[in-house]
Motif scaffolding. Sequence first.
Motif, mmCIF file in Angstrom:
data_model
loop_
_atom_site.group_PDB
_atom_site.id
_atom_site.type_symbol
_atom_site.label_atom_id
_atom_site.label_comp_id
_atom_site.label_asym_id
_atom_site.label_seq_id
_atom_site.Cartn_x
_atom_site.Cartn_y
_atom_site.Cartn_z
ATOM 1 N N PRO A 1 15.159 63.401 8.076
ATOM 2 C CA PRO A 1 15.313 62.059 8.665
ATOM 3 C C PRO A 1 15.251 60.963 7.604
ATOM 4 O O PRO A 1 14.662 61.138 6.529
ATOM 5 C CB PRO A 1 14.119 61.962 9.627
ATOM 6 C CG PRO A 1 13.662 63.354 9.851
ATOM 7 C CD PRO A 1 13.983 64.112 8.602
ATOM 8 N N THR A 2 15.821 59.835 7.934
ATOM 9 C CA THR A 2 15.797 58.662 7.058
ATOM 10 C C THR A 2 14.410 58.019 7.094
ATOM 11 O O THR A 2 13.794 57.912 8.147
ATOM 12 C CB THR A 2 16.840 57.632 7.514
ATOM 13 O OG1 THR A 2 18.139 58.238 7.466
ATOM 14 C CG2 THR A 2 16.826 56.398 6.627
ATOM 15 N N LEU A 3 13.927 57.608 5.932
ATOM 16 C CA LEU A 3 12.675 56.861 5.846
ATOM 17 C C LEU A 3 13.006 55.373 5.922
ATOM 18 O O LEU A 3 13.685 54.831 5.057
ATOM 19 C CB LEU A 3 11.954 57.183 4.535
ATOM 20 C CG LEU A 3 10.674 56.391 4.249
ATOM 21 C CD1 LEU A 3 9.608 56.650 5.307
ATOM 22 C CD2 LEU A 3 10.137 56.721 2.852
ATOM 23 N N TYR A 4 12.511 54.714 6.972
ATOM 24 C CA TYR A 4 12.738 53.276 7.158
ATOM 25 C C TYR A 4 11.492 52.526 6.693
ATOM 26 O O TYR A 4 10.461 52.527 7.370
ATOM 27 C CB TYR A 4 13.036 52.965 8.625
ATOM 28 C CG TYR A 4 14.356 53.518 9.097
ATOM 29 C CD1 TYR A 4 15.552 52.872 8.787
ATOM 30 C CD2 TYR A 4 14.407 54.681 9.858
ATOM 31 C CE1 TYR A 4 16.770 53.378 9.214
ATOM 32 C CE2 TYR A 4 15.625 55.194 10.291
ATOM 33 C CZ TYR A 4 16.796 54.540 9.966
ATOM 34 O OH TYR A 4 18.011 55.040 10.386
ATOM 35 N N ARG A 5 11.606 51.854 5.571
ATOM 36 C CA ARG A 5 10.439 51.224 4.960
ATOM 37 C C ARG A 5 9.988 49.984 5.707
ATOM 38 O O ARG A 5 8.789 49.696 5.771
ATOM 39 C CB ARG A 5 10.759 50.848 3.510
ATOM 40 C CG ARG A 5 11.116 52.025 2.623
ATOM 41 C CD ARG A 5 11.499 51.577 1.233
ATOM 42 N NE ARG A 5 10.451 50.780 0.605
ATOM 43 C CZ ARG A 5 10.591 50.170 -0.562
ATOM 44 N NH1 ARG A 5 11.745 50.240 -1.213
ATOM 45 N NH2 ARG A 5 9.600 49.479 -1.067
ATOM 46 N N ARG A 6 10.917 49.225 6.285
ATOM 47 C CA ARG A 6 10.562 47.925 6.880
ATOM 48 C C ARG A 6 11.087 47.777 8.302
ATOM 49 O O ARG A 6 11.254 46.658 8.774
ATOM 50 C CB ARG A 6 11.099 46.785 5.997
ATOM 51 C CG ARG A 6 10.493 46.771 4.594
ATOM 52 C CD ARG A 6 10.972 45.567 3.792
ATOM 53 N NE ARG A 6 10.422 45.568 2.450
ATOM 54 C CZ ARG A 6 10.972 46.185 1.420
ATOM 55 N NH1 ARG A 6 12.109 46.842 1.579
ATOM 56 N NH2 ARG A 6 10.406 46.150 0.221
#
Length: 269
Positions: free
Chosen positions: A187-192
Motif C-alpha cells: 500500500p501507499t504511505l500517505y504522510r499528510r
Amino acid sequence: MNLATGRLLSSCVQLLWPAHCAGCDALMPSDDAVFCGPCAQSVNPLGMACAGCGLPRMVKSAGSGSGQPPRCSGCVRREFAFSRAYAGFEYGAAIASAIVRMKHGGRPDLARRLGRILQDAMLRALVSSGSAPIDGIVPVPLHPQKLRRRGFNQALELARAALARLARLADRGGRPADTMAIPAPLPTLYRRLLLRVRPTRELGRSGPGARRVEVFGAFGLSQPALVRGRRFLVVDDVMTTGATLNECAETLLRGGAADVRVVALARAL
C-alpha cells in the motif's frame, strides 16, 4: 553491488558508526539486531490478541457468528471504529525505554530501527484473514507545533521503516512471519493525509474517558477525495486505551473510508 563489496561497506560503516542497543545504548557487535542480549530478553512479543483492543485476552468465540473477528468481553461492551487492532510487543522494559528515548530524546534513528521490528505486526494487519486489501497506510499525525519541537513524527518513521523492510523482503522473495505472503504492490504511505488540526495535551496516565475527550475532533483530512471507498491502516508507536487510534479511524470513516485497521509497535497492558 556484489556480496563482498556489501559486506566490506557494512564493516566500514560499523567501524565508523558502531551500533548501539535501542534500549540501553550499549555497544553491539553489528547493526543487525535492534537490542542487545539482556534487553532482548525483556522484550515480550504479542501473539494472538483481541481484534478490538489488541490486548492478549481471552476472546468470546460467540461473537464470530456476526462475521466480525471475536473480541474480548471488554470490547464486546465498547465498540471501536476500527475493524481490527494489532500490536507487536508489550509496552515495557527495553521497548518502553527505546520509545521514550526516541520520542523525548530526539532520536529519529531509533524510530527507523524500531520500524524493523514493527514489520511482522504490520504484515498481519495488511493480510488480515477474510479482509479486503489495504489501499493506504497513514501514520498518526503530530500537531505542527509538536512536530517542530520534536523534529520528526515517530509514527511516520516507524511506518516508513517497516514498509521499507517489507519491500526489501518482497524483492528477495522472503516472508518475515510464518507463511504470510507480502502483498504486491504494498500500500501507499500517505504522510499528510491525516492531520492533527488542534494540539492535545500529553495524556500520560489519563484514563480512557479523559483520553477520548482530549482527542475528540483533533484530526482532519487534507484530501477527502483520496479517502472515499478505500481501506486504510493507521500506524502509531504505542496503543494505550485506543482513544487516539479510534479517533483517527473515526475521522477516516467520516470521510468515506470503507474500512480502517490499526497497528502499533507496542501495546500497554
